[in-house]
Design an enzyme around this catalytic site. Structure first.
Site, PDB file in Angstrom:
ATOM      1  N   ALA A   1       0.870  -1.178   0.000  1.00 23.17           N
ATOM      2  CA  ALA A   1       0.000   0.000   0.000  1.00 23.17           C
ATOM      3  C   ALA A   1       0.904   1.224   0.000  1.00 23.17           C
ATOM      4  CB  ALA A   1      -0.876  -0.024   1.244  1.00 23.17           C
TER       5      ALA A   1
ATOM      6  N   GLU B   1       4.755  -4.919   7.163  1.00 25.27           N
ATOM      7  CA  GLU B   1       4.014  -3.838   7.831  1.00 25.27           C
ATOM      8  C   GLU B   1       4.457  -3.608   9.274  1.00 25.27           C
ATOM      9  OE1 GLU B   1       2.674  -6.311   6.022  1.00 25.27           O
ATOM     10  OE2 GLU B   1       1.072  -5.542   4.737  1.00 25.27           O
TER      11      GLU B   1
ATOM     12  N   GLU C   1      -0.252  -9.316  -0.660  1.00 26.65           N
ATOM     13  CA  GLU C   1      -1.680  -9.618  -0.439  1.00 26.65           C
ATOM     14  C   GLU C   1      -2.439  -9.670  -1.763  1.00 26.65           C
ATOM     15  OE1 GLU C   1      -1.869  -6.441   2.428  1.00 26.65           O
ATOM     16  OE2 GLU C   1      -2.380  -7.845   4.037  1.00 26.65           O
TER      17      GLU C   1
ATOM     18  N   GLY D   1       0.768  -4.978   0.799  1.00 30.88           N
ATOM     19  CA  GLY D   1      -0.398  -5.087  -0.076  1.00 30.88           C
ATOM     20  C   GLY D   1      -0.065  -5.765  -1.404  1.00 30.88           C
TER      21      GLY D   1
HETATM   22  N1  CAA Z   1       4.600   3.247  -0.585  1.00 33.18           N
HETATM   23  C1  CAA Z   1       4.999   4.401  -1.132  1.00 33.18           C
HETATM   24  N2  CAA Z   1       6.172   4.558  -1.783  1.00 33.18           N
HETATM   25  C2  CAA Z   1       6.952   3.480  -1.883  1.00 33.18           C
HETATM   26  C3  CAA Z   1       6.598   2.226  -1.334  1.00 33.18           C
HETATM   27  C4  CAA Z   1       5.343   2.143  -0.673  1.00 33.18           C
HETATM   28  N3  CAA Z   1       4.897   0.987  -0.155  1.00 33.18           N
HETATM   29  N4  CAA Z   1       7.595   1.339  -1.587  1.00 33.18           N
HETATM   30  C5  CAA Z   1       8.539   2.023  -2.277  1.00 33.18           C
HETATM   31  N5  CAA Z   1       8.163   3.297  -2.456  1.00 33.18           N
HETATM   32  C6  CAA Z   1       8.892   4.354  -3.146  1.00 33.18           C
HETATM   33  C7  CAA Z   1      10.043   4.894  -2.307  1.00 33.18           C
HETATM   34  O1  CAA Z   1       9.584   5.867  -1.390  1.00 33.18           O
HETATM   35  C8  CAA Z   1      10.939   5.475  -3.370  1.00 33.18           C
HETATM   36  O2  CAA Z   1      10.405   6.704  -3.787  1.00 33.18           O
HETATM   37  P1  CAA Z   1      11.374   8.023  -3.869  1.00 33.18           P
HETATM   38  O3  CAA Z   1      12.326   7.690  -4.982  1.00 33.18           O
HETATM   39  O4  CAA Z   1      10.419   9.117  -4.194  1.00 33.18           O
HETATM   40  O5  CAA Z   1      12.032   8.117  -2.549  1.00 33.18           O
HETATM   41  C9  CAA Z   1      10.759   4.500  -4.542  1.00 33.18           C
HETATM   42  O6  CAA Z   1       9.520   3.817  -4.289  1.00 33.18           O
HETATM   43  C10 CAA Z   1      11.864   3.452  -4.635  1.00 33.18           C
HETATM   44  O7  CAA Z   1      11.943   2.786  -3.370  1.00 33.18           O
HETATM   45  P2  CAA Z   1      13.324   2.703  -2.507  1.00 33.18           P
HETATM   46  O8  CAA Z   1      14.208   3.870  -2.806  1.00 33.18           O
HETATM   47  O9  CAA Z   1      12.931   2.470  -1.091  1.00 33.18           O
HETATM   48  O10 CAA Z   1      13.947   1.391  -3.151  1.00 33.18           O
HETATM   49  P3  CAA Z   1      14.927   0.366  -2.439  1.00 33.18           P
HETATM   50  O11 CAA Z   1      15.429  -0.521  -3.518  1.00 33.18           O
HETATM   51  O12 CAA Z   1      15.929   1.071  -1.608  1.00 33.18           O
HETATM   52  O13 CAA Z   1      13.988  -0.495  -1.433  1.00 33.18           O
HETATM   53  C11 CAA Z   1      12.001  -1.694  -0.795  1.00 33.18           C
HETATM   54  C12 CAA Z   1      12.955  -1.284  -1.944  1.00 33.18           C
HETATM   55  C13 CAA Z   1      12.735  -2.650   0.151  1.00 33.18           C
HETATM   56  C14 CAA Z   1      10.805  -2.429  -1.414  1.00 33.18           C
HETATM   57  C15 CAA Z   1      11.551  -0.444  -0.045  1.00 33.18           C
HETATM   58  O14 CAA Z   1      11.064   0.510  -0.975  1.00 33.18           O
HETATM   59  C16 CAA Z   1      10.484  -0.673   0.959  1.00 33.18           C
HETATM   60  O15 CAA Z   1      10.759  -1.171   2.047  1.00 33.18           O
HETATM   61  N6  CAA Z   1       9.212  -0.313   0.644  1.00 33.18           N
HETATM   62  C17 CAA Z   1       8.110  -0.401   1.549  1.00 33.18           C
HETATM   63  C18 CAA Z   1       7.623  -1.847   1.716  1.00 33.18           C
HETATM   64  C19 CAA Z   1       6.496  -1.894   2.732  1.00 33.18           C
HETATM   65  O16 CAA Z   1       6.663  -1.572   3.886  1.00 33.18           O
HETATM   66  N7  CAA Z   1       5.288  -2.322   2.282  1.00 33.18           N
HETATM   67  C20 CAA Z   1       4.135  -2.436   3.119  1.00 33.18           C
HETATM   68  C21 CAA Z   1       3.283  -1.212   2.996  1.00 33.18           C
HETATM   69  S1  CAA Z   1       1.934  -1.189   4.144  1.00 33.18           S
HETATM   70  C22 CAA Z   1       0.758  -2.203   3.485  1.00 33.18           C
HETATM   71  O17 CAA Z   1       0.900  -2.737   2.421  1.00 33.18           O
HETATM   72  C23 CAA Z   1      -0.498  -2.348   4.308  1.00 33.18           C
HETATM   73  C24 CAA Z   1      -1.455  -3.386   3.810  1.00 33.18           C
HETATM   74  O18 CAA Z   1      -1.511  -4.477   4.340  1.00 33.18           O
HETATM   75  C25 CAA Z   1      -2.383  -3.116   2.728  1.00 33.18           C
END
Ligand code: CAA
Length: 278
Positions: free
Chosen positions: A86, A152, A132, A129
């Site tokens: 998400a 998460e 999921e 998500g």
């Molecule tokens: N939401 C919004 N933006 C996101 C994102 C997310 N879930 N995942 C990645 N991005 C964005 C980053 O902010 C970044 O944007 P900017 O260039 O503007 O900073 C871009 O995508 C590239 O990401 P990274 O620079 O972080 O890339 P990385 O290779 O260093 O890391 C990653 C990759 C490990 C996937 C890391 O991006 C990450 O940890 N993302 C979040 C994963 C996460 O926590 N997901 C769960 C979300 S909550 C959820 O999903 C609730 C539910 O149950 C529905």
């Protein structure tokens, strides 16, 4: 009576590409009766904001209503991610009141109700998500660089779109609990060994492998496919006795279809069946 409002962007999606029939890939195709839906926010690893989720639910409902569409492949744009979850930036300021009032997460229920088989083609990250969504599909074709996970917990919450239920059912409590409580990632090969993933393929072959699988499903008698999908999914909802009863009734029902007559006649006459989809 007032009609329910369609999701904004349903007609002209901003973050989704819908191609039906699915186009040729690596010189193979187009794929008749198969649709390709691409999550298209590669700059944020296809993070699922509410708009995208609404567009996805609407697109899947429209394809589900189209009798010519027999199977849908869902994939992510680019080669880094299916979806990294998400959209955290959009979620950060939510409150229980805004979440309840807007109820954006109800779109997941709309995706669950889609009867046409869904296949996720996963390259790279399928997290939160994204994991999921892959698990809400009926099968997952994964690149060998794909990683699954529910991270998460690391941002102060927990899975909210099915992760605690579907991951646990797919791979068992021991590993699901570990993944959900630590946020660790599950590599594709282990995901396959645990039963989460249907098939692991080289990254560049992922989409083609998913489309080929979709084409095989799409070539089957479509009413039997719908009935079988429905029955398999009941395995997660019903007791064994109720599930067996449901299966038996769907089985009986298919004897009212032209395709049952045709399929069995073709077998006896040693020829290929010609399906009518009724
Ligand atoms: N939401 C919004 N933006 C996101 C994102 C997310 N879930 N995942 C990645 N991005 C964005 C980053 O902010 C970044 O944007 P900017 O260039 O503007 O900073 C871009 O995508 C590239 O990401 P990274 O620079 O972080 O890339 P990385 O290779 O260093 O890391 C990653 C990759 C490990 C996937 C890391 O991006 C990450 O940890 N993302 C979040 C994963 C996460 O926590 N997901 C769960 C979300 S909550 C959820 O999903 C609730 C539910 O149950 C529905």
């Amino acid at each position: 009576m007032a009609r329910p409002k369609a999701d904004p962007g349903a007609r002209d999606p901003r973050f989704l590409r819908v191609e039906f029939p699915a186009p040729a890939v690596s010189g193979e195709g187009p794929f008749e009766h198969v649709a390709l839906v691409t999550l298209d926010r590669p700059e944020v690893l296809n993070a699922l904001n509410y708009q995208l989720l609404g567009e996805l639910a609407s697109a899947l409902e429209a394809l589900d209503a189209d009798e010519a569409c027999h199977c849908v492949v869902i994939t992510g744009a680019g080669d880094r991610a299916f979806a990294a979850g998400a959209d955290i930036k959009e979620m950060a300021d939510q409150t229980p009141v805004t979440l309840t009032r807007k109820n954006h997460f109800a779109r997941w229920e709309r995706i669950k109700r889609v009867r046409t088989p869904l296949i996720a083609a996963v390259r790279g990250y399928a997290l939160g998500g994204g994991c999921e969504l892959a698990m809400a599909c009926d099968m997952i074709v994964a690149a060998d660089d794909a990683v699954f996970g529910q991270p998460e917990i690391r941002i102060g919450v927990m899975p909210g779109a099915g992760g605690t239920q579907r991951l646990t059912r797919a791979i068992g409590k021991a590993r699901a609990m570990e993944l959900i409580l630590t946020g660790d990632q599950l590599p594709a090969r282990e995901a396959a060994a645990l039963g989460l993933v249907t098939r692991v393929v080289p990254p560049e072959e992922t989409l083609l492998a998913a489309l080929r699988l979709a084409a095989r499903v799409a070539s089957m008698p479509s009413v039997a496919v719908l009935a079988a999908k429905e029955a398999v999914n009941r395995a997660f909802e019903l007791s064994l006795e109720a599930g067996l009863e449901f299966e038996r009734r769907n089985f009986y029902l298919l004897f009212a279809s032209d395709d049952q007559k045709e399929g069995m006649a073709a077998f006896i006459e040693k020829r290929s069946p010609k399906w009518k989809g009724r």
